[in-house]
Design an enzyme around this catalytic site. Sequence first.
Site, PDB file in Angstrom:
ATOM      1  N   HIS A 109      -5.065 -26.488  11.741  1.00 56.40           N
ATOM      2  CA  HIS A 109      -5.992 -27.015  11.154  1.00 56.40           C
ATOM      3  C   HIS A 109      -5.457 -28.596  10.804  1.00 56.40           C
ATOM      4  CE1 HIS A 109      -2.510 -25.366   8.937  1.00 56.40           C
ATOM      5  NE2 HIS A 109      -2.492 -26.178   7.980  1.00 56.40           N
ATOM      6  N   CYS A 142      -1.183 -31.178  15.469  1.00 57.09           N
ATOM      7  CA  CYS A 142      -0.830 -30.579  13.952  1.00 57.09           C
ATOM      8  C   CYS A 142      -0.887 -31.496  13.130  1.00 57.09           C
ATOM      9  CB  CYS A 142       0.383 -29.755  14.163  1.00 57.09           C
ATOM     10  SG  CYS A 142       1.782 -30.403  14.147  1.00 57.09           S
ATOM     11  N   GLY A 165       2.774 -33.489  13.983  1.00 52.97           N
ATOM     12  CA  GLY A 165       2.918 -33.560  15.476  1.00 52.97           C
ATOM     13  C   GLY A 165       4.282 -32.882  16.014  1.00 52.97           C
ATOM     14  N   VAL A 166       4.758 -32.612  14.712  1.00 51.35           N
ATOM     15  CA  VAL A 166       6.213 -32.284  14.905  1.00 51.35           C
ATOM     16  C   VAL A 166       6.555 -30.742  15.248  1.00 51.35           C
ATOM     17  CG1 VAL A 166       8.493 -31.934  13.876  1.00 51.35           C
ATOM     18  CG2 VAL A 166       7.353 -33.943  13.571  1.00 51.35           C
ATOM     19  N   GLY A 167       5.850 -29.910  14.609  1.00 52.89           N
ATOM     20  CA  GLY A 167       5.972 -28.598  14.604  1.00 52.89           C
ATOM     21  C   GLY A 167       5.243 -28.032  16.080  1.00 52.89           C
ATOM     22  N   HIS A 201       8.070 -41.859  33.676  1.00 52.34           N
ATOM     23  CA  HIS A 201       9.750 -41.775  33.623  1.00 52.34           C
ATOM     24  C   HIS A 201      10.228 -40.373  33.305  1.00 52.34           C
ATOM     25  CE1 HIS A 201      10.454 -46.189  32.764  1.00 52.34           C
ATOM     26  NE2 HIS A 201       9.559 -46.055  33.472  1.00 52.34           N
ATOM     27  N   ARG A 251      16.160 -42.144  40.142  1.00 49.88           N
ATOM     28  CA  ARG A 251      16.754 -42.086  38.584  1.00 49.88           C
ATOM     29  C   ARG A 251      16.130 -41.258  37.733  1.00 49.88           C
ATOM     30  NH1 ARG A 251      15.592 -47.634  35.387  1.00 49.88           N
ATOM     31  NH2 ARG A 251      13.496 -47.850  36.185  1.00 49.88           N
ATOM     32  N   ARG A 257      17.362 -37.427  36.599  1.00 52.10           N
ATOM     33  CA  ARG A 257      17.273 -37.042  35.254  1.00 52.10           C
ATOM     34  C   ARG A 257      16.546 -36.071  35.102  1.00 52.10           C
ATOM     35  NH1 ARG A 257      16.624 -43.510  33.776  1.00 52.10           N
ATOM     36  NH2 ARG A 257      18.736 -44.007  34.313  1.00 52.10           N
TER      37      ARG A 257
END
Length: 148
Positions: A9, A65, A68-70, A98, A133, A137
Amino acid sequence: MNVAVACDHGGFPLKEAVLEAVRAAGHTPLDLGTDSPTSTDYPDYATRVAAAIRAGQAERGILMCGSGVGICIAANKHKGIYAAICHDTYSAHQGVEHDKMNVLCLGGRIIGTELAKELVRAFLGAHYSGEERFERRFQKTAAVEQEK
């Protein structure tokens, strides 16, 4: 390219703009919800996008969300998903070029629809460079998944 798109939501205010930007970039969105601003749980939508990518139904995903973190944290719990929050165009394309980022995460309470469209264009227009490279990584990062 097929692009899985989903939000809870909090990300819902960006959803139509993101779907439009995916289409405008010449790609096919796979709309995995939510379809209303009614409260939902972001891990459910991260799982839907991850499943679509892992099943080969989509090559990339976009999740939204409130911050954006969760949804980013939830997405990264899935094997083969390399998600990042990007609220600037450099990160949106450089993360693909990258780092093999395959899921873009956006905060619906952080950015507006015009910036979201620019970020989608940058993300979808980028391609992994494959430089030694970066591949070295990436392989080190992917090896961590195997330790689980």
